[in-house]
Design a protein around this motif. Sequence first.
Motif, PDB file in Angstrom:
ATOM      1  N   SER A 113       0.825  -1.204   0.000  1.00 12.89           N
ATOM      2  CA  SER A 113       0.000   0.000   0.000  1.00 12.89           C
ATOM      3  C   SER A 113       0.860   1.255   0.000  1.00 12.89           C
ATOM      4  CB  SER A 113      -0.929   0.005   1.219  1.00 12.89           C
ATOM      5  OG  SER A 113      -1.821  -1.102   1.177  1.00 12.89           O
ATOM      6  N   VAL A 114       1.953   1.233   0.744  1.00 10.60           N
ATOM      7  CA  VAL A 114       2.878   2.366   0.745  1.00 10.60           C
ATOM      8  C   VAL A 114       3.517   2.515  -0.635  1.00 10.60           C
ATOM      9  CG1 VAL A 114       5.059   3.241   1.680  1.00 10.60           C
ATOM     10  CG2 VAL A 114       3.348   2.258   3.216  1.00 10.60           C
ATOM     11  N   ILE A 115       3.882   1.394  -1.240  1.00 10.55           N
ATOM     12  CA  ILE A 115       4.483   1.415  -2.578  1.00 10.55           C
ATOM     13  C   ILE A 115       3.514   2.020  -3.588  1.00 10.55           C
ATOM     14  CG2 ILE A 115       5.224  -0.048  -4.507  1.00 10.55           C
ATOM     15  CD1 ILE A 115       6.418  -1.940  -2.331  1.00 10.55           C
ATOM     16  N   LEU A 116       2.270   1.556  -3.578  1.00  9.82           N
ATOM     17  CA  LEU A 116       1.278   2.069  -4.508  1.00  9.82           C
ATOM     18  C   LEU A 116       1.024   3.551  -4.283  1.00  9.82           C
ATOM     19  CD1 LEU A 116      -0.764   1.603  -6.765  1.00  9.82           C
ATOM     20  CD2 LEU A 116      -2.436   0.910  -5.029  1.00  9.82           C
ATOM     21  N   GLY A 117       0.912   3.953  -3.020  1.00  6.18           N
ATOM     22  CA  GLY A 117       0.703   5.360  -2.716  1.00  6.18           C
ATOM     23  C   GLY A 117       1.860   6.230  -3.184  1.00  6.18           C
ATOM     24  N   THR A 118       3.083   5.749  -2.966  1.00  7.52           N
ATOM     25  CA  THR A 118       4.270   6.481  -3.416  1.00  7.52           C
ATOM     26  C   THR A 118       4.289   6.616  -4.929  1.00  7.52           C
ATOM     27  OG1 THR A 118       5.533   5.607  -1.530  1.00  7.52           O
ATOM     28  CG2 THR A 118       6.793   6.547  -3.359  1.00  7.52           C
ATOM     29  N   SER A 119       3.969   5.518  -5.609  1.00  5.93           N
ATOM     30  CA  SER A 119       3.933   5.531  -7.073  1.00  5.93           C
ATOM     31  C   SER A 119       2.916   6.536  -7.593  1.00  5.93           C
ATOM     32  CB  SER A 119       3.593   4.130  -7.604  1.00  5.93           C
ATOM     33  OG  SER A 119       3.392   4.150  -9.002  1.00  5.93           O
ATOM     34  N   LEU A 120       1.733   6.555  -6.998  1.00  5.31           N
ATOM     35  CA  LEU A 120       0.685   7.474  -7.440  1.00  5.31           C
ATOM     36  C   LEU A 120       1.070   8.931  -7.198  1.00  5.31           C
ATOM     37  CD1 LEU A 120      -2.532   5.581  -6.266  1.00  5.31           C
ATOM     38  CD2 LEU A 120      -1.662   5.819  -8.596  1.00  5.31           C
ATOM     39  N   ILE A 121       1.752   9.189  -6.086  1.00  9.75           N
ATOM     40  CA  ILE A 121       2.189  10.562  -5.805  1.00  9.75           C
ATOM     41  C   ILE A 121       3.217  11.016  -6.835  1.00  9.75           C
ATOM     42  CG2 ILE A 121       3.493  11.988  -4.187  1.00  9.75           C
ATOM     43  CD1 ILE A 121       2.152  10.385  -1.918  1.00  9.75           C
ATOM     44  N   ILE A 122       4.200  10.161  -7.117  1.00  7.99           N
ATOM     45  CA  ILE A 122       5.227  10.499  -8.108  1.00  7.99           C
ATOM     46  C   ILE A 122       4.598  10.690  -9.483  1.00  7.99           C
ATOM     47  CG2 ILE A 122       7.278   9.659  -9.323  1.00  7.99           C
ATOM     48  CD1 ILE A 122       8.000   8.131  -6.735  1.00  7.99           C
ATOM     49  N   MET A 123       3.748   9.745  -9.864  1.00 10.20           N
ATOM     50  CA  MET A 123       3.127   9.782 -11.184  1.00 10.20           C
ATOM     51  C   MET A 123       2.215  10.984 -11.341  1.00 10.20           C
ATOM     52  SD  MET A 123      -0.023   9.081 -12.737  1.00 10.20           S
ATOM     53  CE  MET A 123      -0.811   8.085 -11.474  1.00 10.20           C
ATOM     54  N   GLY A 150      -2.757  10.942 -18.628  1.00  6.64           N
ATOM     55  CA  GLY A 150      -2.893  10.539 -17.231  1.00  6.64           C
ATOM     56  C   GLY A 150      -3.505   9.168 -17.074  1.00  6.64           C
ATOM     57  N   HIS A 151      -4.517   8.852 -17.885  1.00  2.00           N
ATOM     58  CA  HIS A 151      -5.140   7.527 -17.822  1.00  2.00           C
ATOM     59  C   HIS A 151      -4.103   6.432 -18.076  1.00  2.00           C
ATOM     60  CE1 HIS A 151      -8.894   9.730 -17.968  1.00  2.00           C
ATOM     61  NE2 HIS A 151      -9.618   8.632 -17.986  1.00  2.00           N
ATOM     62  N   THR A 152      -3.291   6.660 -19.099  1.00  2.00           N
ATOM     63  CA  THR A 152      -2.284   5.661 -19.459  1.00  2.00           C
ATOM     64  C   THR A 152      -1.235   5.536 -18.363  1.00  2.00           C
ATOM     65  OG1 THR A 152      -2.609   6.272 -21.773  1.00  2.00           O
ATOM     66  CG2 THR A 152      -0.690   4.932 -21.258  1.00  2.00           C
ATOM     67  N   ALA A 153      -0.841   6.652 -17.764  1.00  3.79           N
ATOM     68  CA  ALA A 153       0.146   6.622 -16.691  1.00  3.79           C
ATOM     69  C   ALA A 153      -0.360   5.809 -15.505  1.00  3.79           C
ATOM     70  CB  ALA A 153       0.488   8.046 -16.255  1.00  3.79           C
ATOM     71  N   VAL A 154      -1.618   6.012 -15.125  1.00  5.22           N
ATOM     72  CA  VAL A 154      -2.214   5.242 -14.026  1.00  5.22           C
ATOM     73  C   VAL A 154      -2.218   3.751 -14.360  1.00  5.22           C
ATOM     74  CG1 VAL A 154      -4.345   4.788 -12.759  1.00  5.22           C
ATOM     75  CG2 VAL A 154      -3.642   7.144 -13.186  1.00  5.22           C
ATOM     76  N   ALA A 155      -2.619   3.421 -15.583  1.00  6.00           N
ATOM     77  CA  ALA A 155      -2.712   2.019 -15.992  1.00  6.00           C
ATOM     78  C   ALA A 155      -1.346   1.329 -15.975  1.00  6.00           C
ATOM     79  CB  ALA A 155      -3.329   1.921 -17.387  1.00  6.00           C
ATOM     80  N   PHE A 156      -0.327   2.001 -16.483  1.00 11.06           N
ATOM     81  CA  PHE A 156       1.004   1.385 -16.544  1.00 11.06           C
ATOM     82  C   PHE A 156       1.688   1.366 -15.183  1.00 11.06           C
ATOM     83  CE2 PHE A 156       0.399   1.554 -21.048  1.00 11.06           C
ATOM     84  CZ  PHE A 156       1.190   0.518 -21.542  1.00 11.06           C
ATOM     85  N   ALA A 157       1.395   2.329 -14.343  1.00  5.85           N
ATOM     86  CA  ALA A 157       1.901   2.281 -12.966  1.00  5.85           C
ATOM     87  C   ALA A 157       1.326   1.056 -12.266  1.00  5.85           C
ATOM     88  CB  ALA A 157       1.519   3.555 -12.216  1.00  5.85           C
ATOM     89  N   ALA A 201       4.455   8.593 -23.588  1.00  2.21           N
ATOM     90  CA  ALA A 201       5.051   9.269 -22.434  1.00  2.21           C
ATOM     91  C   ALA A 201       4.343   8.863 -21.147  1.00  2.21           C
ATOM     92  CB  ALA A 201       4.980  10.779 -22.618  1.00  2.21           C
ATOM     93  N   GLY A 202       3.010   8.763 -21.185  1.00  2.00           N
ATOM     94  CA  GLY A 202       2.262   8.349 -20.007  1.00  2.00           C
ATOM     95  C   GLY A 202       2.653   6.955 -19.556  1.00  2.00           C
ATOM     96  N   ALA A 203       2.843   6.050 -20.502  1.00  2.73           N
ATOM     97  CA  ALA A 203       3.256   4.684 -20.181  1.00  2.73           C
ATOM     98  C   ALA A 203       4.617   4.678 -19.507  1.00  2.73           C
ATOM     99  CB  ALA A 203       3.287   3.832 -21.451  1.00  2.73           C
ATOM    100  N   GLY A 204       5.561   5.426 -20.066  1.00  4.21           N
ATOM    101  CA  GLY A 204       6.896   5.487 -19.481  1.00  4.21           C
ATOM    102  C   GLY A 204       6.897   6.072 -18.088  1.00  4.21           C
ATOM    103  N   ILE A 205       6.123   7.135 -17.888  1.00  3.20           N
ATOM    104  CA  ILE A 205       6.038   7.776 -16.575  1.00  3.20           C
ATOM    105  C   ILE A 205       5.418   6.823 -15.549  1.00  3.20           C
ATOM    106  CG2 ILE A 205       4.880   9.613 -15.265  1.00  3.20           C
ATOM    107  CD1 ILE A 205       5.203  11.348 -17.836  1.00  3.20           C
ATOM    108  N   GLY A 206       4.368   6.113 -15.954  1.00  2.00           N
ATOM    109  CA  GLY A 206       3.725   5.170 -15.051  1.00  2.00           C
ATOM    110  C   GLY A 206       4.669   4.059 -14.611  1.00  2.00           C
ATOM    111  N   ILE A 207       5.376   3.476 -15.572  1.00  2.00           N
ATOM    112  CA  ILE A 207       6.323   2.401 -15.259  1.00  2.00           C
ATOM    113  C   ILE A 207       7.419   2.905 -14.336  1.00  2.00           C
ATOM    114  CG2 ILE A 207       8.088   0.864 -16.232  1.00  2.00           C
ATOM    115  CD1 ILE A 207       6.354   0.804 -18.813  1.00  2.00           C
ATOM    116  N   LEU A 208       7.998   4.048 -14.684  1.00  2.00           N
ATOM    117  CA  LEU A 208       9.110   4.589 -13.910  1.00  2.00           C
ATOM    118  C   LEU A 208       8.680   4.999 -12.506  1.00  2.00           C
ATOM    119  CD1 LEU A 208      12.106   5.189 -14.157  1.00  2.00           C
ATOM    120  CD2 LEU A 208      11.529   7.474 -14.981  1.00  2.00           C
TER     121      LEU A 208
END
Length: 253
Positions: A113-123, A150-157, A201-208
């Motif tokens: 949950s911390v990992i997911l929250g951190t990812s969403l904040i960064i993304m 943004g949709h794509t970034a969320v999905a790839f994250a 770009a959204g895909a790359g940002i989500g993954i990263l």
Amino acid sequence: MKKIGFLVLVNLVFFNAVSQNLTVKDSIIIDTVQNIKFNYKQLIIPGILIGYGFWGIESGQIKSFNFQIREELTENIDRKVTIDDFSRYVPALSVYALNAFGVKGKNSMRDRSVILGTSLIIMTTTVFSLKSITHIERPDGSSDDSFPSGHTAVAFAGAEFLYQEYKDKSIWYGVAGYAVAAGTGIFRMYNNRHWLTDVAAGAGIGILSTKAAYWLNPYLTRKLFGTKESKSTSFISPIYDGKEFRVCFLKTF
């Protein structure tokens, strides 16, 4: 030649899910609560996707390719579909669903949950900042906040999150997550809401963002909870969907 380039870009996304299953050398070990491995090779795929997106902002050839892809995807549209508004959340939610059905992931409920929250904040921070700086007009002309998606970034994250949690169980969990994420990006273009470069770009940002969250997690865990695991965890995370901000509150027991 242009279609080949598009297929190569799509294949890079799926290759990311498969390639991470291989053992990679030349990594730097960072000692925190537990050892985590930062490997520069993990930056290649998201770096290419993000770089392609930025390249498209200035390149006339890439812009022309954007228009060509839009015409091919939207020429026979009878009506828009809204599946992408929901599919973007599927990969991340699948982690919790699988755990609920007894398929345990790599991390505890607290840590994931911390990992997911951190990812969403960064993304979210990255996506919103770029939208406010670049002012790229959407294909349908509705606004000037098209880049990145943004949709794509969320999905790839979420897809990277699913892969990381279950790669030791089966690589196919990650492949399925990336397939849903890729579908989300395609529907964003099909609905005439984003250009191919926005989606890349959204895909790359989500993954990263998710990779960064995993690298940071031991440090954050030590700072937030010390070395002792708490049974209860809560965090607040912002979510930006391209139109408005939302605040997500999650508490685990």
